[in-house]
Write a protein that holds these residues in place. Structure first.
Motif, PDB file in Angstrom:
ATOM      1  N   TYR A 225       0.831  -1.203   0.000  1.00  0.00           N
ATOM      2  CA  TYR A 225       0.000   0.000   0.000  1.00  0.00           C
ATOM      3  C   TYR A 225       0.872   1.263   0.000  1.00  0.00           C
TER       4      TYR A 225
ATOM      5  N   CYS B 203       2.921   5.989  -2.922  1.00  0.00           N
ATOM      6  CA  CYS B 203       4.070   6.778  -3.418  1.00  0.00           C
ATOM      7  C   CYS B 203       4.045   6.849  -4.936  1.00  0.00           C
ATOM      8  N   ALA B 204       3.740   5.766  -5.583  1.00  0.00           N
ATOM      9  CA  ALA B 204       3.678   5.745  -7.041  1.00  0.00           C
ATOM     10  C   ALA B 204       2.559   6.643  -7.529  1.00  0.00           C
ATOM     11  N   LEU B 205       1.421   6.628  -6.819  1.00  0.00           N
ATOM     12  CA  LEU B 205       0.290   7.462  -7.187  1.00  0.00           C
ATOM     13  C   LEU B 205       0.657   8.942  -7.085  1.00  0.00           C
TER      14      LEU B 205
ATOM     15  N   THR C 137       3.666  10.227  -7.205  1.00  0.00           N
ATOM     16  CA  THR C 137       4.687  10.513  -8.205  1.00  0.00           C
ATOM     17  C   THR C 137       4.054  10.715  -9.569  1.00  0.00           C
ATOM     18  N   MET C 138       3.106   9.875  -9.917  1.00  0.00           N
ATOM     19  CA  MET C 138       2.444  10.005 -11.207  1.00  0.00           C
ATOM     20  C   MET C 138       1.602  11.271 -11.273  1.00  0.00           C
TER      21      MET C 138
ATOM     22  N   VAL D 284       3.953   1.639  -1.181  1.00  0.00           N
ATOM     23  CA  VAL D 284       4.582   1.794  -2.489  1.00  0.00           C
ATOM     24  C   VAL D 284       3.556   2.278  -3.487  1.00  0.00           C
ATOM     25  N   ALA D 285       2.341   1.786  -3.426  1.00  0.00           N
ATOM     26  CA  ALA D 285       1.294   2.194  -4.348  1.00  0.00           C
ATOM     27  C   ALA D 285       0.944   3.665  -4.158  1.00  0.00           C
TER      28      ALA D 285
ATOM     29  N   CYS E 192       3.888  14.371 -11.831  1.00  0.00           N
ATOM     30  CA  CYS E 192       4.562  14.418 -13.131  1.00  0.00           C
ATOM     31  C   CYS E 192       3.652  14.935 -14.216  1.00  0.00           C
TER      32      CYS E 192
END
Length: 161
Positions: free
Chosen positions: A7, A12-14, A16-17, A9-10, A20
């Motif tokens: 959760y 953090c990825a969310l 980050t996306m 990592v998800a 950007c």
């Protein structure tokens, strides 16, 4: 524990996306910057128009007269005659040299042109001065200096102390 890590990592990825993603304001800034550069290039590429001022010609007989000789600057120096007939109150100096031989060459050139050129020596400055003409009055010397400035632009007046 694994689930929490997945959760995290998800998330953090969310984030980050999401960060950007391009924004409309960023596009607008880039567009305005490109337009400004294009305008500068257009100005630089525009050919310049050269304005030429017409040349004013004077007849060869025209001479400059000096109405007020009091405004003409004069240098006072203590000099002694090295070669010549002697100085009057005001003299026109057309050359100054550290070497006597150079002064003698200019004196000979002036004599060949019909002038009574003389060489005087300033001991304070260790300089040889070439006098093209010498006069009793400042006015006559100033008129002569203007004539010599056609050939010798740095000609100046000397008053012997």
């Amino acid at each position: 524990m694994k689930r929490n890590l997945i959760y995290g990592v998800a998330i953090c990825a969310l984030f980050t996306m999401a960060s950007c993603g391009s924004k409309e304001s960023a596009y607008r800034k880039a567009y305005e910057k490109a337009k400004a550069q294009e305008a500068v290039q257009t100005i630089e590429q525009t050919p310049e128009t050269n304005v030429v001022t017409p040349l004013e010609t004077r007849p060869a007989t025209q001479t400059q007269t000096i109405d007020n000789a009091d405004n003409v600057s004069v240098r006072q120096e203590s000099v002694s005659v090295v070669n010549g007939s002697g100085l009057k109150n005001f003299s026109v100096v057309v050359g100054s040299f550290g070497l006597k031989a150079n002064a003698e060459n200019l004196q000979q050139r002036l004599k060949n042109e019909g002038y009574d050129a003389q060489i005087v020596y300033n001991a304070d400055r260790n300089m040889y001065r070439v006098v093209s003409s010498t006069f009793e009055t400042k006015y006559d010397a100033a008129v002569s200096r203007e004539k010599f400035r056609q050939t010798f632009p740095d000609a100046w007046l000397l008053y012997n102390k």
